[in-house]
Design a protein around this motif. Structure first.
Motif, PDB file in Angstrom:
ATOM      1  N   ILE A  70       0.856  -1.206   0.000  1.00 55.47           N
ATOM      2  CA  ILE A  70       0.000   0.000   0.000  1.00 55.47           C
ATOM      3  C   ILE A  70       0.885   1.247   0.000  1.00 55.47           C
ATOM      4  O   ILE A  70       0.688   2.183  -0.764  1.00 55.47           O
ATOM      5  CB  ILE A  70      -0.957  -0.012   1.215  1.00 55.47           C
ATOM      6  N   ARG A  71       1.902   1.227   0.851  1.00 57.75           N
ATOM      7  CA  ARG A  71       2.825   2.367   0.938  1.00 57.75           C
ATOM      8  C   ARG A  71       3.507   2.611  -0.416  1.00 57.75           C
ATOM      9  O   ARG A  71       3.585   3.748  -0.878  1.00 57.75           O
ATOM     10  CB  ARG A  71       3.866   2.103   2.040  1.00 57.75           C
ATOM     11  N   ARG A  72       3.988   1.549  -1.035  1.00 55.88           N
ATOM     12  CA  ARG A  72       4.683   1.729  -2.324  1.00 55.88           C
ATOM     13  C   ARG A  72       3.745   2.350  -3.360  1.00 55.88           C
ATOM     14  O   ARG A  72       4.129   3.260  -4.097  1.00 55.88           O
ATOM     15  CB  ARG A  72       5.221   0.386  -2.827  1.00 55.88           C
ATOM     16  N   GLY A  73       2.497   1.874  -3.377  1.00 56.46           N
ATOM     17  CA  GLY A  73       1.522   2.402  -4.335  1.00 56.46           C
ATOM     18  C   GLY A  73       1.230   3.881  -4.071  1.00 56.46           C
ATOM     19  O   GLY A  73       1.218   4.705  -4.991  1.00 56.46           O
ATOM     20  N   GLU A  74       1.026   4.224  -2.805  1.00 58.68           N
ATOM     21  CA  GLU A  74       0.686   5.617  -2.478  1.00 58.68           C
ATOM     22  C   GLU A  74       1.880   6.540  -2.734  1.00 58.68           C
ATOM     23  O   GLU A  74       1.723   7.664  -3.202  1.00 58.68           O
ATOM     24  CB  GLU A  74       0.221   5.716  -1.020  1.00 58.68           C
ATOM     25  N   LEU A  75       3.074   6.020  -2.420  1.00 58.52           N
ATOM     26  CA  LEU A  75       4.288   6.823  -2.624  1.00 58.52           C
ATOM     27  C   LEU A  75       4.477   7.143  -4.108  1.00 58.52           C
ATOM     28  O   LEU A  75       4.829   8.274  -4.482  1.00 58.52           O
ATOM     29  CB  LEU A  75       5.492   6.040  -2.083  1.00 58.52           C
ATOM     30  N   ALA A  76       4.213   6.145  -4.957  1.00 62.78           N
ATOM     31  CA  ALA A  76       4.356   6.371  -6.407  1.00 62.78           C
ATOM     32  C   ALA A  76       3.391   7.467  -6.854  1.00 62.78           C
ATOM     33  O   ALA A  76       3.736   8.314  -7.693  1.00 62.78           O
ATOM     34  CB  ALA A  76       4.097   5.077  -7.160  1.00 62.78           C
ATOM     35  N   LEU A  77       2.189   7.478  -6.278  1.00 62.62           N
ATOM     36  CA  LEU A  77       1.214   8.509  -6.658  1.00 62.62           C
ATOM     37  C   LEU A  77       1.614   9.880  -6.103  1.00 62.62           C
ATOM     38  O   LEU A  77       1.474  10.906  -6.777  1.00 62.62           O
ATOM     39  CB  LEU A  77      -0.189   8.124  -6.166  1.00 62.62           C
ATOM     40  N   VAL A  78       2.150   9.887  -4.886  1.00 63.67           N
ATOM     41  CA  VAL A  78       2.621  11.148  -4.294  1.00 63.67           C
ATOM     42  C   VAL A  78       3.753  11.723  -5.166  1.00 63.67           C
ATOM     43  O   VAL A  78       3.801  12.924  -5.442  1.00 63.67           O
ATOM     44  CB  VAL A  78       3.075  10.939  -2.825  1.00 63.67           C
ATOM     45  N   THR A 113      -6.144   5.893  -8.698  1.00 68.29           N
ATOM     46  CA  THR A 113      -5.425   5.420  -9.894  1.00 68.29           C
ATOM     47  C   THR A 113      -4.536   6.532 -10.470  1.00 68.29           C
ATOM     48  O   THR A 113      -4.737   7.714 -10.162  1.00 68.29           O
ATOM     49  CB  THR A 113      -6.426   4.996 -10.989  1.00 68.29           C
ATOM     50  N   ARG A 114      -3.616   6.117 -11.354  1.00 68.75           N
ATOM     51  CA  ARG A 114      -2.764   7.104 -12.025  1.00 68.75           C
ATOM     52  C   ARG A 114      -3.610   8.015 -12.917  1.00 68.75           C
ATOM     53  O   ARG A 114      -3.339   9.193 -13.048  1.00 68.75           O
ATOM     54  CB  ARG A 114      -1.701   6.385 -12.853  1.00 68.75           C
ATOM     55  N   ALA A 115      -4.663   7.421 -13.499  1.00 68.46           N
ATOM     56  CA  ALA A 115      -5.545   8.226 -14.362  1.00 68.46           C
ATOM     57  C   ALA A 115      -6.228   9.321 -13.540  1.00 68.46           C
ATOM     58  O   ALA A 115      -6.405  10.453 -14.013  1.00 68.46           O
ATOM     59  CB  ALA A 115      -6.592   7.319 -15.011  1.00 68.46           C
ATOM     60  N   GLU A 116      -6.597   9.005 -12.323  1.00 69.32           N
ATOM     61  CA  GLU A 116      -7.248  10.026 -11.475  1.00 69.32           C
ATOM     62  C   GLU A 116      -6.273  11.152 -11.128  1.00 69.32           C
ATOM     63  O   GLU A 116      -6.650  12.316 -11.061  1.00 69.32           O
ATOM     64  CB  GLU A 116      -7.802   9.367 -10.204  1.00 69.32           C
ATOM     65  N   ILE A 117      -5.016  10.782 -10.905  1.00 64.86           N
ATOM     66  CA  ILE A 117      -4.012  11.823 -10.618  1.00 64.86           C
ATOM     67  C   ILE A 117      -3.836  12.707 -11.859  1.00 64.86           C
ATOM     68  O   ILE A 117      -3.745  13.938 -11.753  1.00 64.86           O
ATOM     69  CB  ILE A 117      -2.652  11.184 -10.213  1.00 64.86           C
ATOM     70  N   ALA A 118      -3.845  12.085 -13.037  1.00 63.24           N
ATOM     71  CA  ALA A 118      -3.715  12.863 -14.280  1.00 63.24           C
ATOM     72  C   ALA A 118      -4.912  13.808 -14.436  1.00 63.24           C
ATOM     73  O   ALA A 118      -4.749  14.976 -14.815  1.00 63.24           O
ATOM     74  CB  ALA A 118      -3.612  11.914 -15.474  1.00 63.24           C
ATOM     75  N   THR A 119      -6.102  13.324 -14.095  1.00 63.77           N
ATOM     76  CA  THR A 119      -7.311  14.176 -14.177  1.00 63.77           C
ATOM     77  C   THR A 119      -7.168  15.370 -13.243  1.00 63.77           C
ATOM     78  O   THR A 119      -7.471  16.514 -13.605  1.00 63.77           O
ATOM     79  CB  THR A 119      -8.561  13.355 -13.760  1.00 63.77           C
TER      80      THR A 119
END
Ligand SMILES: Cc1ncc(COP(=O)(O)O)c(C=O)c1O
Length: 360
Positions: A250-258, A341-347
């Motif tokens: 979970i941490r790795r996923g959230e960190l990538a988005l941060v 998701t990465r798409a949501e961050i892009a939005t």
């Protein structure tokens, strides 16, 4: 509807099937908390309605007139307000200053220790800047001096690994409805064995009913009145999911988005980002401001134009904003979770690029 009625048995109060079922739900959630946080004894996890109630129980249950407490200048009001209340009861409070990036150096906390210091309260990650605080160093130093420690893990429980078998903190509070992904109305306080704590509330526990004194054993010592077994049933399910997925993943996923958010914001004209530049020194929150715009307007436009939900304002932590220089208007905070998701961050980034354009 039928299931909601079936679940209405009062946990620990009767020997009938519905009561036993509710008690099992509570027990399952407690056991999973213990597993998630690396503690062999689940009875040390006391359920609370939220992190605020857990923090109040910890602070008011431990401090006495004449005590001194050290905390940081980036705490949430759920720490600061009970501490201010305790000041009127003869407790002295020292705030260790944080730097402009929202990080409190461990030495600033440790140098505030005095011989009357009874407790150190420190947030694991600021809910304003996202900055991780030096909990390991502070807990170790406090322990050497016999000072009790309380961590506010509201922003990190379920998002960052916390191992109570290696981190010798005395008390740790968190919400169930944030990184633990459970229902609102859930939260907990972990109390290490041997920590002297007085209950804030006394009453029926379903145990030792022959006595008009509160039981001293855990969790009953701090759990009076009917518990939220329906909430606990939900929390048990979300905790199972987290245990299967793993907090590390979970941490790795959230960190990538941060990282994506920080990278996207860094190139944006008129946008100021607060908190540590190194994503590894953050939890999953990023605070920013758009030049010339009220954070509340930015939030409203992000929602209206792109359906992006953020929190704008002071985030119940005026001190955290004073440190960043963002008081009183506050900031806009974006916080990815395990289902972002990465798409949501892009939005989000694309909507923010156009946020100052009134015609967009
Ligand atoms: C750092 C921190 N502490 C405490 C709290 C209080 O949590 P709760 O709403 O569960 O009482 C919050 C909530 O935003 C928080 O971010």
């Amino acid at each position: 509807m039928g299931d909601a009625i079936l679940r209405a048995g009062n946990p620990g109060r009767s020997g009938h099937a519905l009561s036993i079922r509710s008690a099992r739900d509570l027990f399952a959630a407690r056991e999973r908390l213990a597993e998630l946080f690396g503690c062999a004894d689940s009875s040390r996890f006391v359920f609370a309605e939220n992190a605020t109630v857990a923090l109040n129980q910890a602070i008011k249950g431990v401090l006495r007139p004449g005590d001194h407490v050290v905390t940081t200048s980036v705490e949430h009001n759920s720490v600061m307000r009970p501490l201010r209340r305790m000041e009127s009861a003869g407790v002295r409070v020292t705030l260790a200053p944080a730097g402009e990036d929202g990080v409190t150096e461990a030495r600033n906390v440790i140098s505030a220790f005095r011989k009357e210091t009874r407790l150190v309260v420190i947030v694991h990650a600021s809910n304003v800047s996202g900055a991780l605080q030096p909990v390991d160093a502070v807990v170790a130093a406090a322990r050497r001096r016999g000072i009790l420690t309380l961590i506010d893990a509201a922003q990190t429980a379920g998002s960052l690994p916390i191992d109570l078998s290696s981190l010798p903190v005395d008390l740790l509070a968190a919400s169930g409805h944030k990184g633990l992904l459970g229902p609102q109305g859930t939260g907990f306080l972990f109390v290490r064995e041997g920590v002297p704590i007085v209950p804030l509330i006394e009453g029926g526990t379903g145990s030792r009913s022959e006595s008009d004194h509160q039981p001293e054993f855990f969790p009953d010592a701090l759990e009076s009145g009917t518990r939220n077994s329906v909430g606990a049933a939900g929390l048990a399910v979300s905790l199972s999911w987290i245990l299967r997925k793993g907090v590390g993943a979970i941490r790795r996923g959230e960190l990538a988005l941060v990282e994506r958010i920080l990278h996207g914001l860094s190139g944006m004209p008129g946008v100021t980002v607060y908190g540590p530049t190194d994503p590894a020194r953050r939890g999953s929150a990023v605070s920013f401001r758009v030049e010339g715009m009220d954070p509340a307007d930015v939030g409203a436009r992000l929602e209206k134009r792109a359906g992006v939900l953020v929190r704008a304002g002071l985030h119940c932590s005026p001190n955290g904003h004073r440190v960043l220089g963002t008081f009183p208007a506050g900031t806009v905070r974006v916080s990815p979770g395990p289902f972002t998701t990465r798409a949501e961050i892009a939005t989000f980034l694309s909507a923010l690029r156009k946020v100052r354009d009134p015609s967009a």
